[in-house]
Design an enzyme around this catalytic site. Structure first.
Site, PDB file in Angstrom:
ATOM      1  N   ASN A   1       2.376  -8.196 -11.216  1.00  0.00           N
ATOM      2  CA  ASN A   1       1.245  -7.274 -11.127  1.00  0.00           C
ATOM      3  C   ASN A   1       1.678  -5.924 -11.687  1.00  0.00           C
ATOM      4  OD1 ASN A   1      -0.317  -5.490  -8.395  1.00  0.00           O
ATOM      5  ND2 ASN A   1      -1.249  -6.068 -10.311  1.00  0.00           N
TER       6      ASN A   1
ATOM      7  N   LYS B   1       2.525  -9.981  -0.858  1.00  0.00           N
ATOM      8  CA  LYS B   1       2.557  -9.045  -1.977  1.00  0.00           C
ATOM      9  C   LYS B   1       3.284  -7.775  -1.559  1.00  0.00           C
ATOM     10  CE  LYS B   1      -0.287  -6.597  -5.361  1.00  0.00           C
ATOM     11  NZ  LYS B   1      -1.626  -6.111  -5.715  1.00  0.00           N
TER      12      LYS B   1
ATOM     13  N   CYS C   1       0.834  -1.206   0.000  1.00  0.00           N
ATOM     14  CA  CYS C   1       0.000   0.000   0.000  1.00  0.00           C
ATOM     15  C   CYS C   1       0.874   1.263   0.000  1.00  0.00           C
ATOM     16  CB  CYS C   1      -0.917   0.011   1.214  1.00  0.00           C
ATOM     17  SG  CYS C   1      -2.026   1.433   1.255  1.00  0.00           S
TER      18      CYS C   1
ATOM     19  N   ARG D   1      -6.561  -2.879 -11.639  1.00  0.00           N
ATOM     20  CA  ARG D   1      -7.401  -1.865 -12.280  1.00  0.00           C
ATOM     21  C   ARG D   1      -7.936  -2.288 -13.642  1.00  0.00           C
ATOM     22  NH1 ARG D   1      -3.622   2.734 -12.993  1.00  0.00           N
ATOM     23  NH2 ARG D   1      -2.094   1.029 -13.103  1.00  0.00           N
TER      24      ARG D   1
END
Length: 380
Positions: free
Chosen positions: A215, A153, A111, A240
């Site tokens: 990703n 991740k 994040c 997205r």
């Protein structure tokens, strides 16, 4: 119509076969049970829920407990956890095990949001190598009795001067994670610019005993095949690119199976999908909140189609299912899928300096839990 030319790689996440090797990335406010069900109808894969904070879960925050709703058809049930404290992370995973809340745990260290990084969380945390390892170890050990696989991740790093992904991959592998996923951007990039797929290739060379997933900038089935071909990664994580396009998972399934990728849907077919999305959100939240939650998806669904500005504005303010039906009836259902509907969508923004706690970069071996970084809310 595209035709795939690449044989699909085999992907396993612990005991679970993921075929095709496609993962829906957790997205705040998006990947609730309604959206996951909608996407899952189009193809197999691993569909991960919104980010859940370990502290909010342990303290049984009411909103968080509602967010971990899974549909009976979801197998495995995949939950993403955020945490900065090994003790809290361990307690959260033990709770998941004891109460049978999920079948797979993905840990979020990617994040880039300032309110998270300024306290040392998210994409800032892997810089603290010892602390990062302790958090992963706590989750893996707590998950072991139930055989729940843990994946991790992360991003390339904080910025170009402070990259962390190779260390993060090595540490996660050593601590028992069954796979790692790299969003090939730094925290400073946020969602802007272009993902550096060469970093995925380097991570794949560096982490050899567990799958490496890529990703970043997968907006079509062709993008996914190209990422696998260029990087050697074991699977792809799609974020997205599926906004307003849950049928992307149908395209991905076809591509990885070596079959022709179907043409995009007509506006009439999109209207049917949009209506089903509204029904699923209503089932999860109730009509008022569910239809309001759908508003953010409208521009994504209608992108590129011949829909007038006034009608688009009314879609963006829709409040009831009846009103939605009236608006859908006003669309030209024969309009074909537009060529310019592909490409980047969702938030992009611009690069920015990453806000970090004072002295954060002084000692990467400092395992002190960052003060105030445990979040009491889930979803990002």
């Amino acid at each position: 119509m595209e035709t795939a030319t690449l044989a699909k790689p085999a992907l396993r996440i612990g005991p679970y076969a993921v075929d095709p090797p496609v993962v829906l990335a957790p997205m705040a406010g998006i990947t609730n049970v309604a959206f996951r069900r909608l996407c899952g109808q189009y193809g197999a894969g691993l569909y991960v829920c919104e980010m859940i904070t370990s502290r909010a879960l342990v303290e049984r925050d009411a909103t968080t407990m509602h967010m971990i709703t899974f549909d009976p058809s979801e197998q495995p049930r995949s939950m993403q956890l955020y945490g900065v404290d090994p003790a809290t992370m361990g307690a959260a995973v033990r709770m998941i095990v004891e109460e049978n809340l999920a079948d797979h745990i993905d840990m979020n260290f990617g994040c880039p949001v300032p309110k998270v990084t300024r306290k040392g969380g998210g994409a800032a945390l892997p810089f603290k190598r010892r602390l990062f390892g302790e958090i992963v170890r706590a989750a893996v050990r707590a998950a072991e009795p139930a055989g729940i696989p843990v994946t991790v991740k992360f991003r390339i790093g904080i910025n170009d001067e402070h990259t962390t992904y190779l260390d993060a991959g090595r540490i996660a592998e050593a601590e028992g994670a069954v796979a790692v996923a790299l969003h090939a951007r730094t925290a400073a990039q946020r969602y802007s610019g272009q993902a550096d797929w060469s970093a995925i290739a380097r991570l794949k060379e560096h982490v050899t005993s567990i799958p490496v997933l890529g990703n970043g900038d997968i907006f079509s089935a062709a993008d996914a095949l190209r990422m696998v071909a260029e990087t050697g990664c074991d699977g792809v994580v799609v974020g997205r690119g599926c906004l307003g396009r849950p049928w992307l998972f149908r395209d991905l399934q076809a591509a990885f199976a070596g079959q022709p990728v179907p043409d995009g849907p007509s506006l009439g077919e999109v209207a049917v999908v949009l209506r089903q999305h509204a029904e699923l959100l209503t089932e999860h939240y109730g009509e008022d909140k569910g239809v309001r939650d759908l508003r953010k998806h409208m521009a994504w669904y209608l992108r590129g189609f011949p829909v007038g500005s006034e009608l688009r504005q009314r879609f963006a303010m829709v409040s009831t299912l009846t009103e939605l039906d009236d608006l859908l009836g006003g669309l030209d259902h024969t309009a074909e899928f537009p060529a310019d509907a592909d490409g980047p969508r969702g938030r992009q923004g611009s690069p920015a300096k990453v806000v970090l706690p004072e002295g954060w970069l002084n000692d990467p071996e400092d395992a002190t839990v960052p003060a105030g970084a445990e979040l009491m809310h889930s979803g990002g």
